[in-house]
Design a protein around this motif. Structure first.
Motif, PDB file in Angstrom:
ATOM      1  N   GLN A  62       0.470  -1.138  -0.122  1.00 17.98           N
ATOM      2  CA  GLN A  62      -0.002  -0.165   0.240  1.00 17.98           C
ATOM      3  C   GLN A  62       0.441   1.111   0.191  1.00 17.98           C
ATOM      4  N   MET A  63       1.919   1.566   0.911  1.00 19.13           N
ATOM      5  CA  MET A  63       2.628   2.265   0.608  1.00 19.13           C
ATOM      6  C   MET A  63       3.317   2.836  -0.017  1.00 19.13           C
ATOM      7  N   ASN A  64       4.183   1.705  -0.172  1.00 19.42           N
ATOM      8  CA  ASN A  64       4.953   1.672  -1.925  1.00 19.42           C
ATOM      9  C   ASN A  64       3.850   1.679  -2.870  1.00 19.42           C
ATOM     10  N   SER A  65       2.628   1.619  -2.833  1.00 23.56           N
ATOM     11  CA  SER A  65       2.678   2.190  -4.538  1.00 23.56           C
ATOM     12  C   SER A  65       2.185   3.195  -4.717  1.00 23.56           C
ATOM     13  N   LYS A  66       1.907   4.237  -3.438  1.00 26.14           N
ATOM     14  CA  LYS A  66       1.540   5.442  -3.148  1.00 26.14           C
ATOM     15  C   LYS A  66       2.679   6.163  -4.641  1.00 26.14           C
ATOM     16  N   ASN A  67       4.336   5.902  -4.595  1.00 27.00           N
ATOM     17  CA  ASN A  67       5.281   6.865  -5.030  1.00 27.00           C
ATOM     18  C   ASN A  67       5.285   6.234  -6.150  1.00 27.00           C
ATOM     19  N   LYS A  68       5.161   4.777  -6.814  1.00 30.52           N
ATOM     20  CA  LYS A  68       4.062   5.096  -8.387  1.00 30.52           C
ATOM     21  C   LYS A  68       3.327   5.630  -9.068  1.00 30.52           C
ATOM     22  N   ASP A  69       3.301   4.838  -9.832  1.00 30.51           N
ATOM     23  CA  ASP A  69       1.663   5.345 -10.971  1.00 30.51           C
ATOM     24  C   ASP A  69       0.433   4.110 -10.157  1.00 30.51           C
ATOM     25  N   GLU A  70      -0.491   5.406 -11.342  1.00 29.68           N
ATOM     26  CA  GLU A  70      -1.368   4.615 -10.081  1.00 29.68           C
ATOM     27  C   GLU A  70      -1.871   3.816 -11.201  1.00 29.68           C
ATOM     28  N   GLU A  71      -1.076   3.027 -12.190  1.00 29.65           N
ATOM     29  CA  GLU A  71      -1.882   2.214 -13.243  1.00 29.65           C
ATOM     30  C   GLU A  71      -2.370   0.789 -12.865  1.00 29.65           C
ATOM     31  N   VAL A  72      -1.597   0.383 -11.226  1.00 28.19           N
ATOM     32  CA  VAL A  72      -2.051  -0.713 -10.634  1.00 28.19           C
ATOM     33  C   VAL A  72      -2.621  -0.549  -9.879  1.00 28.19           C
ATOM     34  N   GLU A  73      -3.591  -0.153  -9.096  1.00 26.75           N
ATOM     35  CA  GLU A  73      -4.703   0.353  -8.514  1.00 26.75           C
ATOM     36  C   GLU A  73      -6.055   0.383  -9.724  1.00 26.75           C
ATOM     37  N   ASP A  74      -5.445   0.830 -11.262  1.00 29.78           N
ATOM     38  CA  ASP A  74      -6.388   0.576 -11.928  1.00 29.78           C
ATOM     39  C   ASP A  74      -7.129  -0.883 -12.828  1.00 29.78           C
ATOM     40  N   VAL A  75      -5.417  -1.528 -12.457  1.00 31.37           N
ATOM     41  CA  VAL A  75      -6.060  -2.967 -13.120  1.00 31.37           C
ATOM     42  C   VAL A  75      -7.175  -3.538 -11.787  1.00 31.37           C
ATOM     43  N   SER A  76      -6.575  -3.180 -11.282  1.00 26.77           N
ATOM     44  CA  SER A  76      -7.118  -3.805 -10.040  1.00 26.77           C
ATOM     45  C   SER A  76      -9.113  -3.591 -10.110  1.00 26.77           C
ATOM     46  N   MET A  77      -9.207  -2.144 -10.495  1.00 27.05           N
ATOM     47  CA  MET A  77     -10.445  -1.804 -10.247  1.00 27.05           C
ATOM     48  C   MET A  77     -11.227  -2.681 -11.536  1.00 27.05           C
ATOM     49  N   GLU A  78     -10.736  -2.749 -12.449  1.00 26.85           N
ATOM     50  CA  GLU A  78     -11.226  -3.406 -13.784  1.00 26.85           C
ATOM     51  C   GLU A  78     -12.225  -5.038 -13.412  1.00 26.85           C
ATOM     52  N   ALA A  79     -10.875  -5.674 -12.849  1.00 31.08           N
ATOM     53  CA  ALA A  79     -10.990  -7.362 -12.121  1.00 31.08           C
ATOM     54  C   ALA A  79     -12.858  -6.408 -11.447  1.00 31.08           C
ATOM     55  N   ASP A  80     -13.402  -5.846 -10.649  1.00 30.15           N
ATOM     56  CA  ASP A  80     -14.411  -6.507 -10.009  1.00 30.15           C
ATOM     57  C   ASP A  80     -15.687  -6.448 -10.988  1.00 30.15           C
TER      58      ASP A  80
END
Lengths: 270, 160
Positions: free
Chosen positions: B90-108
């Motif tokens: 959670q903490m280390n993904s904050k710095n990176k691009d938010e692509e990771v989050e988008d992928v998990s959002m689509e999977a829902d």
């Protein structure tokens, strides 16, 4: 201007040409936007003319540098580093000095490991390795209220963040973020081993693409906490493993990549 | 003799509110001026040149966190402390691009499922708002395919 160049060790140089080189305290660095008379050429002249029209890029000077008029003054010895402006930060990028030191000076926002040395009223005194112990309010823990005090004893290890840290005031720590959540801060669990390394090694280990950490993570199941004040806390399943990890982490500061790989392969065999 | 030795009222007495009604314009002005002088003399001010705030283009920042994009300081490996491992991501993904989050959002919810849900929703909501006599039309089709068969009422031109 004349007096400044006489007192400094040499004629001020342009910061951009000094990247990766050693700088010494007292040196002055010129930013590209304010090129000095020594380097003034026709090309630079036009650049300066151009810069008058458009707004100048903001430059961030990081640790080891100080603002001195419109140039930078070096306050620590080390290598000059620069980061190009990204999505966040200044438009002119960030300059800082990559220095090697053991003494920690509290910096606002740093995450550190502290040792609780005293409880006095509603404050804890926490030793963080700085010149003065930091103060930590008992309300600065997640879920703490006036009635519900956190269970913190003298001698406990605290992972926290500085909210007040400047040269004139006592540093102050908290164990919650701005939204009131702990996010991993607070008292660090029982057992484990705390040891001190140089501040440079901490930064090396916390770098995003650090191979050492990746390799260590493959060795044993372990938990590790890095404080920006040079303290590392490790805990593994057995005391033997914990000690091995601590020794490897301490030693890897002065090892070459081959030496390190050799040691890691030997450890993973055993 | 009597005119010259006419008793004069003191200044402090003349300054009082009830005495000012009977005063003539000239003495009034004089009194006012004197009062102003006293006030301005008593005011303190800093004898300094005006401070000019120059906009600086250099920002000082003493933290390495900003410079080097350091990771979060707590780590756990190989399941030693699952809580911390979750926190690390959670903490280390904050710095990176938010692509990771988008992928998990689509999977829902997939697009297809979304379309199917909305399809049936049209019928369900339509049924709710339909009048009693129209509701029968919704009930006709049993197999989940609720369809509105209600015909739009339009004006029919009478034929000759």
């Amino acid at each position: 201007m004349m007096a400044a160049s006489q007192t400094s060790a040499s004629v001020p140089r342009v910061a951009r040409t000094m990247l990766g080189q050693v700088v010494l305290p007292g040196e002055e660095l010129l930013l590209p936007e304010s090129a000095g008379p020594g380097t003034e050429g026709s090309a630079e002249q036009t650049l300066r003319l151009g810069s008058v029209v458009r707004p100048r890029a903001r430059v961030v000077c990081g640790p080891g540098l100080r603002r001195c008029g419109d140039r930078l003054l070096v306050t620590k010895c080390g290598r000059l580093r620069h980061k190009e402006p990204g999505g966040s930060g200044g438009g002119g990028g960030v300059y800082w000095v990559d220095s090697q030191q053991k003494r920690y000076v509290p910096v606002k926002g740093d995450h550190v490991i502290g040792i609780v040395t005293a409880k006095s009223g509603d404050l804890f005194k926490v030793d963080v390795g700085g010149s003065e112990p930091a103060s930590l309010s008992y309300l600065a823990f997640e879920g703490a209220t006036k009635r519900n005090r956190p269970n913190v004893q003298v001698g406990d290890l605290i992972y926290g963040q500085f909210v007040v840290a400047n040269k004139d005031m006592e540093p102050e720590m908290v164990c919650i973020d701005s939204s009131g959540r702990a996010n991993g801060m607070g008292v660090i669990g029982q057992d484990g081993l705390l040891f001190k390394v140089t501040l440079g090694l901490i930064r090396k280990l916390l770098a995003p693409e650090c191979e050492i950490i990746q390799e260590i993570g493959k060795l044993y199941p372990l938990e590790i906490v890095f404080g920006m004040n040079g303290r590392i806390w490790v805990k593994a399943r057995t005391i033997q493993q914990t000690l091995i990890l601590a020794n490897v982490l301490e030693a890897c500061e002065h090892m070459t990549t081959e030496q390190r790989k050799q040691i890691f392969s030997r450890l993973s065999e055993s | 003799m009597a005119a010259t030795s006419k008793p004069k009222l003191s200044k402090n007495l003349l300054r009082m509110k009830f005495m000012q009604r009977g005063l003539d314009a000239e003495t009034k002005k004089q009194l006012e001026e004197e009062e102003k002088k006293i006030i301005s003399e008593e005011h303190w001010y800093l004898d300094l040149p005006e401070l000019k705030e120059k906009e600086s283009f250099i920002i000082e920042e003493q933290s390495f966190m900003l410079c080097e994009d350091l990771l979060y300081g707590r780590m756990s490996f190989r399941g030693f402390n699952p809580e911390i491992e979750k926190l690390m991501v959670q903490m280390n993904s904050k710095n990176k691009d938010e692509e990771v989050e988008d992928v998990s959002m689509e999977a829902d919810v997939s697009d297809e499922e979304m379309a199917r849900r909305y399809e049936s929703l049209v019928g369900t909501i339509g049924k709710k708002f339909a009048k009693k006599r129209d509701r029968a039309q919704y009930d006709e089709d049993e197999n989940g395919n609720i369809k509105s068969v209600k015909t739009k009422k339009t004006f029919l031109k009478p034929q000759e």
